[in-house]
Design a protein around this motif. Sequence first.
Motif, PDB file in Angstrom:
ATOM      1  N   GLN A 155       0.810  -1.224   0.000  1.00 48.26           N
ATOM      2  CA  GLN A 155       0.000   0.000   0.000  1.00 48.26           C
ATOM      3  C   GLN A 155       0.842   1.273   0.000  1.00 48.26           C
ATOM      4  O   GLN A 155       0.327   2.357  -0.250  1.00 48.26           O
ATOM      5  CB  GLN A 155      -0.931   0.005   1.219  1.00 48.26           C
ATOM      6  CG  GLN A 155      -1.970  -1.105   1.185  1.00 48.26           C
ATOM      7  CD  GLN A 155      -2.897  -1.066   2.386  1.00 48.26           C
ATOM      8  OE1 GLN A 155      -2.738  -0.220   3.265  1.00 48.26           O
ATOM      9  NE2 GLN A 155      -3.859  -1.964   2.426  1.00 48.26           N
ATOM     10  N   THR A 156       2.140   1.147   0.280  1.00 46.35           N
ATOM     11  CA  THR A 156       3.005   2.329   0.273  1.00 46.35           C
ATOM     12  C   THR A 156       3.494   2.671  -1.127  1.00 46.35           C
ATOM     13  O   THR A 156       4.077   3.727  -1.332  1.00 46.35           O
ATOM     14  CB  THR A 156       4.228   2.106   1.188  1.00 46.35           C
ATOM     15  OG1 THR A 156       5.020   1.015   0.667  1.00 46.35           O
ATOM     16  CG2 THR A 156       3.801   1.775   2.605  1.00 46.35           C
ATOM     17  N   LYS A 158       3.525   3.971  -4.872  1.00 45.03           N
ATOM     18  CA  LYS A 158       2.855   5.101  -5.522  1.00 45.03           C
ATOM     19  C   LYS A 158       1.749   4.635  -6.461  1.00 45.03           C
ATOM     20  O   LYS A 158       0.713   5.297  -6.615  1.00 45.03           O
ATOM     21  CB  LYS A 158       3.898   5.920  -6.294  1.00 45.03           C
ATOM     22  CG  LYS A 158       3.337   7.142  -6.992  1.00 45.03           C
ATOM     23  CD  LYS A 158       4.445   7.910  -7.694  1.00 45.03           C
ATOM     24  CE  LYS A 158       3.871   9.149  -8.399  1.00 45.03           C
ATOM     25  NZ  LYS A 158       4.940   9.922  -9.079  1.00 45.03           N
ATOM     26  N   TYR A 160      -0.121   1.966  -6.200  1.00 48.34           N
ATOM     27  CA  TYR A 160      -1.106   1.088  -5.553  1.00 48.34           C
ATOM     28  C   TYR A 160      -2.559   1.452  -5.876  1.00 48.34           C
ATOM     29  O   TYR A 160      -3.377   0.565  -6.167  1.00 48.34           O
ATOM     30  CB  TYR A 160      -0.884   1.097  -4.036  1.00 48.34           C
ATOM     31  CG  TYR A 160      -1.887   0.249  -3.288  1.00 48.34           C
ATOM     32  CD1 TYR A 160      -1.770  -1.137  -3.263  1.00 48.34           C
ATOM     33  CD2 TYR A 160      -2.954   0.845  -2.612  1.00 48.34           C
ATOM     34  CE1 TYR A 160      -2.701  -1.924  -2.593  1.00 48.34           C
ATOM     35  CE2 TYR A 160      -3.890   0.071  -1.943  1.00 48.34           C
ATOM     36  CZ  TYR A 160      -3.763  -1.309  -1.935  1.00 48.34           C
ATOM     37  OH  TYR A 160      -4.685  -2.079  -1.264  1.00 48.34           O
ATOM     38  N   PRO A 161      -2.928   2.745  -5.864  1.00 50.12           N
ATOM     39  CA  PRO A 161      -4.330   3.089  -6.163  1.00 50.12           C
ATOM     40  C   PRO A 161      -4.758   2.690  -7.581  1.00 50.12           C
ATOM     41  O   PRO A 161      -5.954   2.595  -7.872  1.00 50.12           O
ATOM     42  CB  PRO A 161      -4.367   4.616  -5.987  1.00 50.12           C
ATOM     43  CG  PRO A 161      -3.200   4.920  -5.096  1.00 50.12           C
ATOM     44  CD  PRO A 161      -2.148   3.930  -5.493  1.00 50.12           C
ATOM     45  N   HIS A 162      -3.783   2.444  -8.474  1.00 48.32           N
ATOM     46  CA  HIS A 162      -4.090   2.138  -9.877  1.00 48.32           C
ATOM     47  C   HIS A 162      -3.801   0.679 -10.220  1.00 48.32           C
ATOM     48  O   HIS A 162      -3.696   0.321 -11.404  1.00 48.32           O
ATOM     49  CB  HIS A 162      -3.266   3.037 -10.807  1.00 48.32           C
ATOM     50  CG  HIS A 162      -3.273   4.481 -10.428  1.00 48.32           C
ATOM     51  ND1 HIS A 162      -4.372   5.298 -10.593  1.00 48.32           N
ATOM     52  CD2 HIS A 162      -2.308   5.264  -9.862  1.00 48.32           C
ATOM     53  CE1 HIS A 162      -4.093   6.520 -10.158  1.00 48.32           C
ATOM     54  NE2 HIS A 162      -2.845   6.530  -9.710  1.00 48.32           N
ATOM     55  N   GLN A 163      -3.688  -0.169  -9.234  1.00 53.21           N
ATOM     56  CA  GLN A 163      -3.209  -1.535  -9.475  1.00 53.21           C
ATOM     57  C   GLN A 163      -4.100  -2.322 -10.437  1.00 53.21           C
ATOM     58  O   GLN A 163      -3.592  -3.005 -11.348  1.00 53.21           O
ATOM     59  CB  GLN A 163      -3.063  -2.294  -8.150  1.00 53.21           C
ATOM     60  CG  GLN A 163      -4.329  -2.415  -7.328  1.00 53.21           C
ATOM     61  CD  GLN A 163      -4.134  -3.285  -6.099  1.00 53.21           C
ATOM     62  OE1 GLN A 163      -3.408  -4.267  -6.154  1.00 53.21           O
ATOM     63  NE2 GLN A 163      -4.745  -2.902  -4.986  1.00 53.21           N
ATOM     64  N   GLU A 165      -6.156  -1.236 -12.787  1.00 50.99           N
ATOM     65  CA  GLU A 165      -6.049  -0.683 -14.141  1.00 50.99           C
ATOM     66  C   GLU A 165      -4.718  -1.060 -14.774  1.00 50.99           C
ATOM     67  O   GLU A 165      -4.661  -1.397 -15.970  1.00 50.99           O
ATOM     68  CB  GLU A 165      -6.186   0.844 -14.077  1.00 50.99           C
ATOM     69  CG  GLU A 165      -6.165   1.510 -15.457  1.00 50.99           C
ATOM     70  CD  GLU A 165      -6.311   3.015 -15.352  1.00 50.99           C
ATOM     71  OE1 GLU A 165      -6.212   3.687 -16.390  1.00 50.99           O
ATOM     72  OE2 GLU A 165      -6.503   3.516 -14.227  1.00 50.99           O
ATOM     73  N   TYR A 183       1.550   6.945 -16.127  1.00 47.52           N
ATOM     74  CA  TYR A 183       1.488   7.316 -14.703  1.00 47.52           C
ATOM     75  C   TYR A 183       2.683   8.172 -14.265  1.00 47.52           C
ATOM     76  O   TYR A 183       2.873   8.425 -13.070  1.00 47.52           O
ATOM     77  CB  TYR A 183       1.400   6.050 -13.845  1.00 47.52           C
ATOM     78  CG  TYR A 183       0.115   5.292 -14.082  1.00 47.52           C
ATOM     79  CD1 TYR A 183      -1.082   5.723 -13.529  1.00 47.52           C
ATOM     80  CD2 TYR A 183       0.100   4.162 -14.898  1.00 47.52           C
ATOM     81  CE1 TYR A 183      -2.265   5.045 -13.768  1.00 47.52           C
ATOM     82  CE2 TYR A 183      -1.088   3.476 -15.139  1.00 47.52           C
ATOM     83  CZ  TYR A 183      -2.266   3.918 -14.583  1.00 47.52           C
ATOM     84  OH  TYR A 183      -3.433   3.257 -14.819  1.00 47.52           O
TER      85      TYR A 183
END
Length: 204
Positions: A155-156, A158, A160-163, A165, A183
């Motif tokens: 989760q650390t 960068k 991670y929020p787009h994993q 996609e 990205y």
Amino acid sequence: MIYGYIRVSTDKQTVENQRFEIKRFAKKRGMVVEKWTSETVSGTKKANERLLGNLLKKLNKGDTLIISELSRLGRNLLQIMSMLNYLMENETTLLTVKEGYELGNNINSKVLAFAFGLSAEIERNLISQRTKEALARKKAEGIILGRPKGLANLQTYKLYPHQLEIIELRNSGLSLEKIARKYKVNRSTVTKFITRINGEKRWQ
């Protein structure tokens, strides 16, 4: 030009005591302070964060600076040494009321500066030794020093929020370079992230 510098650490203290001491000291020497700088500020602050910094810049060769005691310049020996060295190189005379120091471009000043320099070096060595001893003690107590070993929490990352996609883009055949550009990261960042997610050693 003869300057007087006054510093107190809190607004509960008064600058007038130091002003009186400096005036009396100057009078005994047949001198008159022409310009004063006074401030209420902690001596732990750097000179350039105080009015003292501006005063030091104004001093010229042959000028004299009078202070009540060396501690008015700062609370740290290395900090004070730096200012004394600046004054000596600038050929400005420094007079202290309580200690009776007279620092200028003469042999006595150089001897005194050497003594201060030696003290500063000893202080640095002591600080270094205390640090080493503290680290050794922590190591003996089983405390892990430095950065923690092993992989960082997923989760650390960068990305991670787009994993989801990113995995879809990769499965659709999009190259690592294009994903990286999308990205705005390095190709290696994308590679490591996908490797972590899928448990693979390397993506080609």
